[in-house]
Design an enzyme around this catalytic site. Structure first.
Site, PDB file in Angstrom:
ATOM      1  N   TRP A 342      40.330   7.400  28.355  1.00 26.33           N
ATOM      2  CA  TRP A 342      40.842   8.778  28.254  1.00 26.33           C
ATOM      3  C   TRP A 342      39.468   9.717  28.851  1.00 26.33           C
ATOM      4  O   TRP A 342      39.641  10.728  29.043  1.00 26.33           O
ATOM      5  CB  TRP A 342      40.478   9.138  26.718  1.00 26.33           C
ATOM      6  CG  TRP A 342      39.180   8.864  25.863  1.00 26.33           C
ATOM      7  CD1 TRP A 342      38.469   7.843  26.148  1.00 26.33           C
ATOM      8  CD2 TRP A 342      38.641   9.979  25.026  1.00 26.33           C
ATOM      9  NE1 TRP A 342      37.271   8.149  25.242  1.00 26.33           N
ATOM     10  CE2 TRP A 342      37.457   9.511  24.645  1.00 26.33           C
ATOM     11  CE3 TRP A 342      39.188  11.220  24.442  1.00 26.33           C
ATOM     12  CZ2 TRP A 342      36.666  10.142  23.958  1.00 26.33           C
ATOM     13  CZ3 TRP A 342      38.238  11.734  23.744  1.00 26.33           C
ATOM     14  CH2 TRP A 342      36.971  11.230  23.311  1.00 26.33           C
ATOM     15  N   ASP A 343      38.573   9.165  29.297  1.00 28.91           N
ATOM     16  CA  ASP A 343      37.253   9.492  30.037  1.00 28.91           C
ATOM     17  C   ASP A 343      37.947  10.537  31.093  1.00 28.91           C
ATOM     18  O   ASP A 343      37.366  11.769  31.399  1.00 28.91           O
ATOM     19  CB  ASP A 343      36.479   8.573  30.684  1.00 28.91           C
ATOM     20  CG  ASP A 343      35.962   7.692  29.595  1.00 28.91           C
ATOM     21  OD1 ASP A 343      36.523   7.283  28.657  1.00 28.91           O
ATOM     22  OD2 ASP A 343      34.929   7.143  30.078  1.00 28.91           O
ATOM     23  N   GLU A 484      33.873   5.736  17.584  1.00 33.21           N
ATOM     24  CA  GLU A 484      34.506   4.224  17.451  1.00 33.21           C
ATOM     25  C   GLU A 484      33.558   3.499  16.466  1.00 33.21           C
ATOM     26  O   GLU A 484      34.102   2.449  16.026  1.00 33.21           O
ATOM     27  CB  GLU A 484      34.024   3.670  18.804  1.00 33.21           C
ATOM     28  CG  GLU A 484      35.030   3.996  19.837  1.00 33.21           C
ATOM     29  CD  GLU A 484      35.059   3.555  21.229  1.00 33.21           C
ATOM     30  OE1 GLU A 484      33.960   2.731  21.443  1.00 33.21           O
ATOM     31  OE2 GLU A 484      35.799   3.547  22.076  1.00 33.21           O
ATOM     32  N   LYS A 598      29.024   7.770  16.312  1.00 37.16           N
ATOM     33  CA  LYS A 598      28.823   7.281  17.713  1.00 37.16           C
ATOM     34  C   LYS A 598      28.651   8.574  18.558  1.00 37.16           C
ATOM     35  O   LYS A 598      27.659   8.645  19.511  1.00 37.16           O
ATOM     36  CB  LYS A 598      29.844   6.366  18.063  1.00 37.16           C
ATOM     37  CG  LYS A 598      29.641   5.739  19.661  1.00 37.16           C
ATOM     38  CD  LYS A 598      30.345   4.880  20.104  1.00 37.16           C
ATOM     39  CE  LYS A 598      29.960   4.151  21.335  1.00 37.16           C
ATOM     40  NZ  LYS A 598      31.260   3.220  21.944  1.00 37.16           N
ATOM     41  N   GLN A 599      29.778   9.372  18.548  1.00 36.64           N
ATOM     42  CA  GLN A 599      29.843  10.473  19.650  1.00 36.64           C
ATOM     43  C   GLN A 599      30.564  11.634  19.245  1.00 36.64           C
ATOM     44  O   GLN A 599      31.219  11.435  18.242  1.00 36.64           O
ATOM     45  CB  GLN A 599      30.503   9.837  20.774  1.00 36.64           C
ATOM     46  CG  GLN A 599      32.059   9.566  20.589  1.00 36.64           C
ATOM     47  CD  GLN A 599      32.378   8.354  21.536  1.00 36.64           C
ATOM     48  OE1 GLN A 599      32.323   7.192  21.374  1.00 36.64           O
ATOM     49  NE2 GLN A 599      33.052   8.966  22.631  1.00 36.64           N
TER      50      GLN A 599
HETATM   51  C1  BGC Z   1      33.083   5.347  24.211  1.00 38.30           C
HETATM   52  C2  BGC Z   1      34.693   5.656  24.652  1.00 38.30           C
HETATM   53  C3  BGC Z   1      34.717   5.787  26.141  1.00 38.30           C
HETATM   54  C4  BGC Z   1      34.349   4.160  26.746  1.00 38.30           C
HETATM   55  C5  BGC Z   1      34.566   4.281  28.249  1.00 38.30           C
HETATM   56  C6  BGC Z   1      32.816   4.000  24.936  1.00 38.30           C
HETATM   57  O1  BGC Z   1      31.502   3.616  24.443  1.00 38.30           O
HETATM   58  O2  BGC Z   1      33.066   5.278  22.791  1.00 38.30           O
HETATM   59  O3  BGC Z   1      34.844   7.073  24.169  1.00 38.30           O
HETATM   60  O4  BGC Z   1      35.872   5.928  26.523  1.00 38.30           O
HETATM   61  O5  BGC Z   1      33.268   4.058  26.335  1.00 38.30           O
HETATM   62  O6  BGC Z   1      33.469   5.295  28.870  1.00 38.30           O
END
Ligand code: BGC
Length: 780
Positions: A342-343, A484, A598-599
């Site tokens: 999704w990035d 996540e 996490k984010q």
């Molecule tokens: C992140 C995801 C991301 C992926 C690739 C993961 O560590 O939690 O949101 O899409 O890395 O960058």
């Protein structure tokens, strides 16, 4: 100023991170920032976009091509390599303006002299299959230099080998490496040609520098290494120069025989010569920068970091194919299986939407081409419609495994639910397509498959949703949001809000398609008529539960029962860590039972739908969630920067912006998990840095009709200047604290309305310069 990234010493512990930092590329291939004498141990890689292979039952990943620039120099019998001899001086640099990589290394010679070796190279932005390089040697004493240069087919693979039936031939002075990939048997060919202008000074008795060239393939040491040997006398004080050309083709792009295409391309590249190729490459870069360079007045450090972030996006943007998107680690290798997440839609697309709509279209067409993979995934889980891959490769089938992380304590693979439960991915795709239409007005993408994607995604959500009969609402249960660390939660605010938007888009896309392409609409609508279709989407939209701010605290709960989790500080959680590589999420993860995320999750949602929430709500959630965010993903900090600017407190956001914009410059991100290399470049962060600067601090926002400009510049910034393309018309924005100047290109076809500092919109006609000044109360 501020166009060069460089360092002036050699440090072996920076070999890996410099491979990312000094990347060059052109969207067709990426060339890691390695030195010419490096091999696979130093992670040398020529990573090809969009071509994947699976070896045995290992993870499928992108294919790396052989390195046609491999070169080792010796002087008086002594190898001059930073890997073997400590240099007297060493510089590695990248010119961002022209995308040229340079190194200059000074070695001491046996005779007590100094030999300076320089090499520069570029991955042509003009001829996407071509790499070119130029070397010089200069010594302070007479000596004899030997060059071994050729093709290194010992490629670095994480889950290889991918190149089978490798063969290197010498064809009339050129070297040609051919192979086929294991799974699809796609040919991969690399041709190399070296030109030693050294021999030009011919005397009666031969060359005046006693030159000896042995061409051909030397396979006695290693069948995967083909080198030509060349030795010659170097006279003190003179400079000797030579060039190399490389062409790369695969079965995906060469009509006919990739080997022949590589050979003929490398010969014509050599015919054009280094200077000619460089000039054409430079012109292409000039044009790319004219559409994308963002100038920050008043902050040199931020300027370089932002420009560097934009550079990283430009070297990986797919210019030549709509079947290729951008992997999470760009073209810096095979990390994360070269998969597209999704990035792309949520973090990189905005940059391309504002600067290069053609590339934005390619990125969205990639999702259209991979719709069947998304349909297969939905069907596999028992749903209708399209459930896009969490990790997408060429076919759109999900490359994400059910056990994506290894437990460091037991060594056993851990069950993770990235693949099964991050259902927001389909809504992210829908969001991306709609943003593309908003920015370009090009609704032909709906007829080209976009409407089908949007409706299939809406159907997926309809089939996934749970209708709660007591609460009389649709809910989205058992999902994982952007954070996540908390898997399998109910009603994640981000996911529900995105699904709500996807359903709205599904309905609006139907109107747009029917108005503009009635025949396509009629045909498609018929194929969807069995439902769920527009009636069901409407019903679900009306009754979908989307978590809202609490009236007292103004907080939005990240998911049901999040507020019941253990309250712990980040510092306290870190003190519980036993192994530095342990995973904080999953079943027994340290963060799982706590409020540590996490984010960015809720804050990302607030930023996407900033018009729907008050400043107070945004600030309350920022202040609540930020201290609880680990920023364990490079996708996190930029969102807090954006949201801080939106709240009107840019100085809160500035450190998060800098952290994002420098991630590939400092190399300060996780490089290894256990023995697995997970480093590489961070295109989502690169896109996030651009978003924070332009959409955040400069406050640029386009709703498809009017551009609002509400700057909130960090302390040191005097202004931000940025070019944008809206609906095919080009504008230059100069955004200062008290005045904004919008300049429309004379050739524009459309006038666009701009509203600055909260004022009324004003139309900017083709060729016009619009000046908007801040409106002070005392002006009344
Ligand atoms: C992140 C995801 C991301 C992926 C690739 C993961 O560590 O939690 O949101 O899409 O890395 O960058």
């Amino acid at each position: 100023m501020n166009w060069t990234v460089s360092e002036h010493s050699f440090e072996s512990d920076r070999i890996t991170t410099n491979g990312n930092k000094y990347m060059t590329g052109n969207g067709y291939m990426g060339f890691r920032g390695v030195l010419e004498e490096y091999g696979k141990e130093q992670l040398t890689a020529v990573t090809l976009a969009g071509i994947y292979d699976r070896s045995g039952d290992k993870w499928r990943e992108p294919v790396n091509a052989p390195n046609g620039l491999y070169t080792v120099i010796s002087c008086d019998g002594e190898v001059l390599s930073v890997l073997e001899t400590e240099p007297l001086a060493h510089t590695q640099s990248l010119d961002l303006r022209t995308a040229v990589h340079r190194r200059e290394t000074v070695f001491s010679t046996r005779e007590g002299g100094r030999l300076t070796l320089t090499a520069e190279r570029f991955v042509s932005m003009d001829q996407l299959h071509v790499l070119a390089a130029k070397w010089t040697v200069h010594s302070t004493v007479d000596c004899r230099v030997e060059i071994k240069t050729g093709m290194d087919s010992r490629v670095w693979d994480i889950n290889g080998p991918h190149l089978l039936e490798q063969r290197i031939q010498s064809v009339s002075g050129a070297l040609l490496s051919t192979a086929v990939t294991g799974e699809l048997r796609l040919p991969v060919a690399v041709a190399e040609l070296a030109e030693f202008g050294l021999a030009e000074r011919v005397t009666d008795t031969g060359t005046d520098n006693n030159m000896d060239i042995r061409m051909g393939v030397n396979t006695d040491t290693d069948p995967e290494l083909a080198l030509r040997h060349l030795s010659f006398d170097v006279k003190a004080g003179e400079t000797y120069e030579w060039t190399k050309y490389v062409a790369v083709f695969t079965g995906l792009d060469a009509e006919g025989n990739p080997g022949e295409a590589a050979l003929s391309t490398v010969r014509s590249a050599a015919g054009e010569g280094y200077a000619g190729l460089l000039e054409a490459h430079r012109r292409k870069w000039e044009e790319r920068w004219s559409r994308s360079d963002c100038v920050i007045e008043g902050d040199e450090e931020a300027q370089l970091a932002l420009r560097y972030s934009i550079y990283q996006l430009l070297i990986i943007a797919p210019t030549m194919s709509e079947k290729v998107s951008i992997p999470a680690r760009g073209l810096s290798g095979q990390v994360y299986k070269g998969a597209v997440f999704w990035d792309t839609e949520m973090f990189m697309l905005p940059f391309f939407l504002h600067s290069d709509p053609g590339i934005a279209r390619n990125l969205m067409m990639y999702r259209i081409h991979t719709l069947d993979g998304a349909r297969r995934k939905a069907a596999e889980y028992g749903y209708t419609g399209a459930f896009y891959a969490w990790e997408s490769q060429d076919s759109g089938d999900d490359a994400c495994t059910l056990f994506n992380v290894n437990d460091v304590f037991t060594g056993r693979p851990m069950r993770t639910y990235f693949r099964d439960k991050q259902i927001h991915i389909s809504a992210d795709v829908v969001h991306g397509i709609w943003e593309y239409i908003k920015f370009t007005g090009d609704n032909s993408i709906l007829a080209d498959g976009g409407a089908e994607v949007i409706w299939e995604c809406a159907r997926f959500y309809y089939s996934y949703a749970y209708y709660n009969p007591l609460k009389k609402r649709y809910e989205l249960l058992d999902v994982t949001g952007p954070d996540e660390y908390h898997e399998r939660v109910n009603n994640n605010a981000f996911t529900n809000a995105l699904v709500q938007e996807a359903l709205e888009i599904a309905l609006r896309a139907a109107e747009l398609l029917e108005d503009n392409y009635p025949a396509v609409y009629a045909e498609l609508a018929e194929s969807f008529a069995g439902g769920p279709f527009l009636a069901e989407f409407t019903e679900m939209l009306e009754q979908l539960y989307v978590p809202q701010p609490d009236p007292d605290s103004l907080l939005i709960e990240q998911f049901d029962r999040y507020f019941k989790l253990e309250e712990v500080t980040l510092a306290e959680l870190k003190s519980r860590v036993i192994h530095s590589h342990e995973y904080w999420g999953g079943g027994n993860g340290l963060a799982t039972t706590t409020r540590i995320l996490k984010q960015a999750d809720v804050v990302l949602m607030l930023n996407l739908f900033k018009g729907k929430f008050s400043r107070e709500v945004k600030q309350a959630n920022w202040e609540f969630y930020e201290p609880r965010t680990e920023h364990g993903s490079s996708l996190s900090a930029c969102i807090y920067a954006l949201a801080a600017a939106d709240i009107g407190i840019p100085d809160w956001g500035y450190p998060y912006f800098m952290r994002t914009a420098t991630v590939d410059l400092t190399g300060e991100s996780k490089q290894y998990v256990g023995d697995l290399y997970i480093g590489g470049t961070h295109p989502a962060a690169n896109g996030g840095a651009w978003m924070a600067a332009v959409l955040g601090f400069a406050g640029v926002q386009y709703d498809g009709g009017t551009v609002t400009l509400n700057p909130a510049l960090p302390k040191a910034w005097k202004s931000v200047q940025v070019p944008v393309v809206l609906r095919g018309s080009s504008f230059r924005l100069e955004i200062g604290r008290e005045a904004i100047v919008v300049t429309a290109a004379p050739g524009n076809s459309e006038a666009v309305a701009f509203a600055g500092f909260g004022g009324a919109p004003e139309l900017c006609l083709p060729g016009m310069e619009l000046r908007i000044v801040v409106f002070w109360e005392e002006d009344l």
